[in-house]
Motif scaffolding. Structure first.
Motif, short mmCIF file in Angstrom:
data_model
loop_
_atom_site.label_atom_id
_atom_site.label_comp_id
_atom_site.label_asym_id
_atom_site.label_seq_id
_atom_site.Cartn_x
_atom_site.Cartn_y
_atom_site.Cartn_z
N ARG A 22 0.81 -1.43 -0.19
CA ARG A 22 -0.06 0.03 -0.02
C ARG A 22 0.97 1.14 0.09
N LEU A 23 1.96 1.22 0.77
CA LEU A 23 2.66 2.52 0.83
C LEU A 23 3.68 2.58 -0.25
N VAL A 24 4.09 1.50 -0.69
CA VAL A 24 5.14 1.64 -2.06
C VAL A 24 4.24 2.04 -3.27
N ARG A 25 3.03 1.80 -3.29
CA ARG A 25 2.08 2.14 -4.33
C ARG A 25 1.73 3.67 -4.47
N CYS A 26 1.90 4.20 -3.32
CA CYS A 26 1.66 5.53 -3.26
C CYS A 26 3.06 6.36 -3.25
N GLU A 27 3.56 6.64 -4.49
CA GLU A 27 4.65 7.41 -4.39
C GLU A 27 4.86 8.72 -3.65
N SER A 28 6.10 8.87 -3.49
CA SER A 28 6.35 9.99 -2.56
C SER A 28 7.81 10.76 -2.48
N PRO A 29 8.09 11.14 -3.81
CA PRO A 29 9.29 12.03 -3.58
C PRO A 29 9.12 13.19 -2.82
N ASP A 32 8.16 16.76 -4.30
CA ASP A 32 6.47 16.65 -4.73
C ASP A 32 5.53 16.60 -3.52
N LEU A 33 5.28 18.18 -2.90
CA LEU A 33 4.42 18.20 -1.99
C LEU A 33 3.07 17.56 -2.03
N ALA A 34 2.59 17.46 -3.07
CA ALA A 34 1.22 17.11 -3.27
C ALA A 34 1.45 15.40 -2.98
N ALA A 35 2.53 14.97 -3.67
CA ALA A 35 2.32 13.34 -3.51
C ALA A 35 2.88 13.04 -2.28
N VAL A 36 3.77 13.78 -1.57
CA VAL A 36 3.95 13.54 -0.06
C VAL A 36 2.79 13.81 0.85
N THR A 84 10.57 9.60 -0.36
CA THR A 84 11.64 8.74 -0.94
C THR A 84 12.33 9.50 -1.96
N VAL A 85 13.55 9.07 -2.70
CA VAL A 85 14.21 9.69 -3.52
C VAL A 85 13.53 9.32 -4.96
N TRP A 86 12.46 8.50 -5.20
CA TRP A 86 12.06 8.10 -6.35
C TRP A 86 10.86 8.92 -6.91
N PRO A 87 11.05 9.69 -8.12
CA PRO A 87 9.96 10.39 -8.64
C PRO A 87 8.85 9.57 -9.09
N VAL A 88 7.85 10.34 -9.21
CA VAL A 88 6.41 9.93 -9.70
C VAL A 88 6.50 9.31 -11.07
N GLY A 89 6.03 8.17 -11.15
CA GLY A 89 6.25 7.32 -12.38
C GLY A 89 7.14 6.09 -12.19
N SER A 90 8.18 6.22 -11.15
CA SER A 90 9.03 5.12 -11.13
C SER A 90 8.41 3.78 -11.04
N LEU A 91 7.29 3.54 -10.63
CA LEU A 91 6.53 2.41 -10.51
C LEU A 91 6.36 1.65 -11.88
N GLU A 92 6.17 2.44 -12.78
CA GLU A 92 6.07 1.95 -14.14
C GLU A 92 7.24 1.15 -14.56
N ARG A 93 8.63 1.78 -14.18
CA ARG A 93 9.58 0.89 -14.66
C ARG A 93 10.21 0.05 -13.61
N LEU A 94 9.77 0.20 -12.27
CA LEU A 94 10.43 -0.65 -11.30
C LEU A 94 9.01 -1.32 -10.28
N PRO A 95 8.07 -1.85 -10.87
CA PRO A 95 6.93 -2.21 -10.18
C PRO A 95 7.00 -3.00 -9.07
N PHE A 96 6.11 -2.75 -8.17
CA PHE A 96 6.09 -3.65 -6.89
C PHE A 96 5.74 -5.02 -7.15
N GLU A 97 6.59 -5.87 -6.66
CA GLU A 97 6.25 -7.31 -6.76
C GLU A 97 7.15 -8.00 -5.56
N VAL A 98 6.62 -9.27 -5.43
CA VAL A 98 7.28 -10.36 -4.41
C VAL A 98 7.44 -11.43 -5.01
#
Length: 413
Positions: A22-29, A32-36, A84-98
């Motif tokens: 849940r937290l990883v899928r909510c990106e927070s660079p 980006d104050l809105a994302a945070v 985090t240090v990751w910009p919004v959109g990083s999940l597209e290249r580095l998706p959450f997975e187990v």
């Protein structure tokens, strides 16, 4: 306050993974104050579901921080960050997975897994009276708005436990270098590089002298690194440069070295006639010395052995965290209590799933033992607020968590 009791077991691993997802899928660079702010709402919801209470939302210069405070007198501070240090959109290249026991996704290791572990650890305790959990939203850029908040919460506490990711092999971080950052501005005088270069004062040449002087301040024997980093100089290829600037990263093991380097940086003088040098910046975080963590680490090591998850190792690292700030207030501090894994800030960032339940149990046991020790002290059962400390707590309603409004403050309490 009595926690919402959870029992560690086979189901806890799945619950931990679900919270981290849940937290990883909510990106927070951080920038980006809105994302945070969106991330803060997600963290608040995950935490409230486990702890039975929502946090205060503290907004400082647009950056959103969260604070859970249980009881009237703080004794143990748990500390983490959700930016985090990751910009919004990083999940597209580095998706959450187990996969194959490894959890991946931007920010999972640094340090969203640590936050979920903290929620589960606290939810497993019978009584949270004396616990404060502070989750900041600007740790990665150096805690520009939350520094005073972190320091104020740490003062008077018996211990600060930092949920940053563990070191190699799961080692706890018992020593961190202090950090200073500088910007050196060099002023020269422009002239035509072909027609009359002698009329100019070459800022690029001057900055070369300054970079050499700054690099010479390092002392490898003492672990002091002084690293010139980003450099800018000049305008066009046929113009004697009138301006230049460079930045400097300093890491030190003790406060004396931090003071020595700071004094030397401020003593920089130009070499070329007619040039000027100005130095900005300074110490950003004090060192976290081994003495600040020694007793806490001994407790954690003994508890790990009792839980059957030892032996527990320790490590000294060059990177800084908000644990440097809590140690700087004189509060005993133990860092690296979060996830075991690796790849912080890199594409291979990951968490070892099998380590999550055991390390969560260790955190719960450590908090419980520290609270018991504090309550056993003469006067340790007092519930009054320390003099000069604002201990107001405003409850957050479920609908406030959903819409993200929370208990906003436009300044530090």
């Amino acid at each position: 306050m009595t926690a919402r009791r959870t029992t560690p077991g086979p189901g806890q691993e799945a619950a931990l993974i679900a919270g981290i997802e849940r937290l990883v899928r909510c990106e927070s660079p951080s920038d980006d104050l809105a994302a945070v702010a969106r991330s803060a709402t997600a963290v608040a919801e995950v935490g409230a579901a486990l702890l039975g209470a929502g946090p205060e939302r503290i907004v400082l210069d647009g950056r959103t921080h969260l604070r859970w405070r249980f009881g009237r007198e703080p004794r143990v501070l748990l500390l983490g960050h959700h930016d985090t240090v990751w910009p919004v959109g990083s999940l597209e290249r580095l998706p959450f997975e187990v996969r194959d026991g490894v959890l991946r996704g931007p920010g999972c290791f640094d340090m969203k897994a640590g936050l979920v572990m903290a929620f589960h650890a606290l939810a497993a305790l019978d009584d949270l009276d004396g616990v404060t959990l502070l989750v900041t939203g600007d740790e990665e850029p150096g805690s520009p708005t939350s520094r005073e908040l972190v320091e104020d919460e740490a003062r008077g506490c018996a211990a600060a436990l930092v949920l940053e990711a563990a070191g190699p092999g799961g080692a706890l971080k018992t020593e961190r270098k202090g950090v200073s950052r500088y910007e050196v501005l060099v002023r020269g005088r422009a002239a035509h590089a072909g027609l009359e270069p002698e009329r100019g004062v070459n800022a690029t040449v001057e900055v070369g002298h300054q970079i050499a002087a700054v690099a010479a301040l390092a002392d490898p024997a003492l672990g002091t690194t002084v690293t010139p980093t980003r450099l800018e100089a000049g305008t066009t290829v046929n113009t004697v440069p009138a301006r230049a600037r460079f930045e400097v990263d300093v890491r030190v093991r003790d406060a004396a070295e931090q003071r020595r380097v700071d004094a030397a940086m401020r003593a920089l003088r130009p070499v070329l006639p007619g040039a000027g040098v100005a130095v900005g910046g300074g110490p950003n975080r004090p060192p976290l010395p081994a003495s600040a963590s020694r007793e806490l680490f001994d407790r954690a090591r003994r508890l790990a052995d009792a839980l059957g998850i030892g032996p527990l190792a320790s490590v000294a690292v060059g990177g800084a965290s908000d644990g440097n700030l809590t140690a700087g207030t004189g509060t005993p501090t133990l860092d690296g209590l979060g996830a075991v894994g690796g790849g912080a800030h890199a594409d291979d960032e990951h968490v070892l799933v099998a380590e999550l339940p055991g390390r969560t149990r260790l955190l719960a046991a450590l908090v419980a033992e520290l609270l018991a020790a504090e309550r056993a002290r003469p006067g340790g059962g007092a519930t009054g607020c320390p003099p000069g400390r604002n201990r107001r707590h405003r409850p957050v309603l479920a609908d406030q968590l959903r819409d993200g409004s929370g208990c906003d403050h436009d300044r530090r309490d």
